[in-house]
Design an enzyme around this catalytic site. Sequence first.
Site, short mmCIF file in Angstrom:
data_model
loop_
_atom_site.label_atom_id
_atom_site.label_comp_id
_atom_site.label_asym_id
_atom_site.label_seq_id
_atom_site.Cartn_x
_atom_site.Cartn_y
_atom_site.Cartn_z
N TYR A 121 40.04 26.64 14.27
CA TYR A 121 40.22 26.58 12.82
C TYR A 121 39.63 25.29 12.25
O TYR A 121 38.84 25.32 11.30
CB TYR A 121 41.71 26.68 12.49
CG TYR A 121 42.03 26.58 11.02
CD1 TYR A 121 42.05 27.72 10.22
CD2 TYR A 121 42.34 25.36 10.42
CE1 TYR A 121 42.36 27.64 8.86
CE2 TYR A 121 42.64 25.27 9.08
CZ TYR A 121 42.65 26.41 8.31
OH TYR A 121 42.94 26.33 6.96
N LYS A 125 36.15 24.72 9.79
CA LYS A 125 36.22 23.98 8.53
C LYS A 125 35.27 22.79 8.55
O LYS A 125 34.58 22.50 7.56
CB LYS A 125 37.65 23.50 8.28
CG LYS A 125 38.67 24.61 8.05
CD LYS A 125 38.42 25.35 6.75
CE LYS A 125 39.53 26.33 6.44
NZ LYS A 125 39.29 27.08 5.20
#
Length: 209
Positions: A121, A125
């Site tokens: 994750y 990003k």
Amino acid sequence: MKLLLVGATGLVGRHVLTLALADPRVEEVVAPTRRELTTHPKLFSPQVDFDRLPQHADWWQADAVICALGTTMRTAGSKEAFRRVDCDYPLTVARLARAHGTPTYVLNSAIGADASSRLFYNRVKGELEQALTGQGFDSLTFVRPGVIGGDRDEFRLGERMMVIGLTLTAPLLPKRWRLNPAPQIAGALLEAAIRAKAGVHVVSSDQMI
């Protein structure tokens, strides 16, 4: 100003839309979505397929873009699908907006964004932030909230428990790890878009308590 908002149906995006429509500094909001939005005199909401975005639509030209697109691994169903929503779509929007002359881009990112992170994750990003810095925007801002507080359309048990825990322990936690209410995040996104400071900037989680 004319604001292009993507992700207007999500938790943070809904708050951005509400704030922008009420702000006298914003003359027009363009919010491309998959489903129809409630009508408003300042709002134009073309229905789009984010896998096949129209490349030559004149609404790509705006004063600023706010991107609040995002999903979860559970909702996406796979790493590939998650990357498509949280990285590919925002980057495609950036490229199209920049190609039409839009000078400012503001991204709702995440506290741990890091292209070299071991966590998928955070790595996605971070890779998105890294890619956006190469698009040539005059003003680029990464807003990096921690756990987002607010009522979502979908129920997320793990996130709900984390929100309760962070709310109860807030006085004991460092500011950067406290809950970030969705309206605070939305306000930070909108202000960054309107002020459009030259260069690359980061709004950290402790600035949105």
